[in-house]
Write an enzyme that holds these catalytic residues in place. Structure first.
Site, PDB file in Angstrom:
ATOM      1  N   ASP A 145       0.832  -1.207   0.000  1.00  0.00           N
ATOM      2  CA  ASP A 145       0.000   0.000   0.000  1.00  0.00           C
ATOM      3  C   ASP A 145       0.866   1.256   0.000  1.00  0.00           C
ATOM      4  O   ASP A 145       1.271   1.731   1.046  1.00  0.00           O
ATOM      5  CB  ASP A 145      -0.905  -0.052   1.236  1.00  0.00           C
ATOM      6  CG  ASP A 145      -1.982   1.006   1.262  1.00  0.00           C
ATOM      7  OD1 ASP A 145      -2.166   1.696   0.251  1.00  0.00           O
ATOM      8  OD2 ASP A 145      -2.631   1.145   2.304  1.00  0.00           O
ATOM      9  N   GLU A 179      -2.831  10.601   0.671  1.00  0.00           N
ATOM     10  CA  GLU A 179      -4.038   9.762   0.651  1.00  0.00           C
ATOM     11  C   GLU A 179      -4.348   9.204   2.024  1.00  0.00           C
ATOM     12  O   GLU A 179      -5.517   9.067   2.403  1.00  0.00           O
ATOM     13  CB  GLU A 179      -3.860   8.615  -0.359  1.00  0.00           C
ATOM     14  CG  GLU A 179      -5.119   7.808  -0.626  1.00  0.00           C
ATOM     15  CD  GLU A 179      -5.350   6.662   0.360  1.00  0.00           C
ATOM     16  OE1 GLU A 179      -6.482   6.158   0.436  1.00  0.00           O
ATOM     17  OE2 GLU A 179      -4.383   6.276   1.059  1.00  0.00           O
ATOM     18  N   GLU A 180      -3.311   8.892   2.781  1.00  0.00           N
ATOM     19  CA  GLU A 180      -3.509   8.270   4.092  1.00  0.00           C
ATOM     20  C   GLU A 180      -3.974   9.253   5.163  1.00  0.00           C
ATOM     21  O   GLU A 180      -4.336   8.835   6.268  1.00  0.00           O
ATOM     22  CB  GLU A 180      -2.214   7.589   4.555  1.00  0.00           C
ATOM     23  CG  GLU A 180      -1.712   6.470   3.644  1.00  0.00           C
ATOM     24  CD  GLU A 180      -2.558   5.207   3.723  1.00  0.00           C
ATOM     25  OE1 GLU A 180      -3.572   5.218   4.438  1.00  0.00           O
ATOM     26  OE2 GLU A 180      -2.194   4.217   3.070  1.00  0.00           O
TER      27      GLU A 180
END
Length: 397
Positions: A145, A179-180
């Site tokens: 990821d 994004e996280e």
């Protein structure tokens, strides 16, 4: 083949300068031809990406590397700078972070029909790259990821264009920060001028399946403000931890929306902090909380959350990191893929437009964000073919 190729990348130079140089030789090229070279380059790029730490808000170095890598392979690269961010909204002192948009230099303009995208940032902590030659598993932070997606997408795009399978003007690559931590990178890109893509292929771990949808997302912080003092005289202060803990218990038992497709909404109390020392009454405390929404609109769950906290103590403050979003239905009309739903959030809802949306990638989300994050070399290689297939389907080929 997959059991031998990774050994070639173990001897790759670790200097930043060498990482951007094209790989021109492979010990297997003579025997296995272009496919072996492509796969060797895939494993090498994946390792190089993982070896550069890129925890959210520290994506500068990996962005610079990838920009150099793509430039060296005849892609035009544009950088879009994004302000720093942390969960408390504080300014940070890291180097400038940026989104990276790339398209083949032979393209007359950046007007591609298909966009391949994934995120540069990872969750903490950094875990070094490791290849297990017995199990043929690659482990380390970001191996799944989402640096596997980046490496596979880049490899697929280079192969499709260089082989003449698709015209250079047909595709672009976008790699975003943040994004996280709320999707600030994709938000910035969406709010800037960009082509009206026909299809966008998002990279996240889906076990090589096409996701037909994912849960919504809602992130917030609960803050308690008390009054410090000597712990031997608690009646002279106000313990912020004692204010916060009952509210967290109430939230942990809160019933949020559920649906048949996505199951139950889940709430995770992910981070807690409060106080200075055991003999000091804590004057402040907070908790960062993430909700995966299985149904309804985010406003509905926001109201339930605020009401639950206020019933415990009206002095507690609730701050939502963003407006959040509900469950996201995703296109899954390409033949040859199994389908699934996933419980995590993505950048899909942050990119405005009328494009088709696909979600695909190697590795399992069950391994992502963990201390044992890993994927197999076979899955990484297979995902390149999956991305090629999705691009060709999006182009009607």
């Amino acid at each position: 083949m997959y059991h031998i190729l990774p050994l070639a990348l173990l001897s790759a130079s670790h200097s930043f300068r060498s990482l951007a140089e094209p790989i021109t030789q492979s010990p297997l090229l003579k025997n296995h031809g272009a496919l072996a070279l492509e796969t060797t380059q895939l494993y090498s790029l994946h390792r190089q990406l993982v070896e550069i730490p890129s925890i959210s808000d520290s994506e500068h170095a990996v962005g610079e590397f990838l920009a150099s890598y793509l430039t060296a392979r005849d892609f035009k690269v544009e950088k879009q700078y994004v302000p720093p961010f942390d969960s408390q909204g504080h300014q940070t002192k890291h180097q400038q972070r940026f989104n990276l948009l790339a398209y083949p230099a032979a393209s007359p303009s950046n007007g591609a029909r298909v966009l391949l995208t994934a995120h540069l940032d990872t969750v903490p902590p950094y875990i070094p790259y490791h290849y297990n030659s017995t199990t043929h598993q690659i482990s380390g932070r970001g191996t799944v990821d989402a640096k596997a997606c980046i490496a596979a997408q880049v490899t697929a795009a280079i192969s499709l264009v260089s082989s003449g399978t698709v015209p250079p003007s047909s595709l672009s690559l976008l790699y975003v920060v943040g994004e996280e931590v709320g999707g600030d990178g994709m938000r910035a890109f969406s709010n800037s001028p960009h082509p009206a893509y026909e299809s966008v292929i998002f990279g996240e771990p889906t076990d090589l399946k096409l996701a037909s949808g994912h849960k919504g997302n809602l992130a917030f912080t609960v803050t308690a403000t008390g009054k410090s003092g000597h712990s031997g005289y608690p009646w002279l202060g106000e313990n912020a931890n004692s204010m916060l803990i009952p509210a967290l218990l109430a939230l942990d038992n809160l019933q949020l929306p559920s649906t048949d497709k996505y199951g139950n909404s889940t709430l995770n109390i992910g981070k807690m902090a409060g106080g200075q020392a055991g003999n000091v009454i804590p004057a402040s405390a907070y908790a960062d909380i993430q909700v995966r929404l299985a149904g309804g609109e985010p406003e509905e769950s926001q109201d339930l959350i605020v009401d639950a906290v206020r019933r415990v103590d009206e002095r507690l403050k609730v701050r939502f990191w963003s407006e959040g979003y509900g469950p996201v239905n995703i296109d899954h009309d390409v033949e040859g893929f199994e389908t699934t739903t996933v419980n995590y959030g993505t950048d899909i809802p942050w990119l405005d437009g009328q494009h088709k949306r696909y979600l695909y990638g190697p590795g399992s989300i069950l391994d992502a964000h963990s201390d044992h994050e890993h994927l197999s070399v076979e899955d990484l290689a297979e995902s390149v073919e999956g991305y090629k297939k999705l691009v060709l389907a999006a182009l009607g080929r």
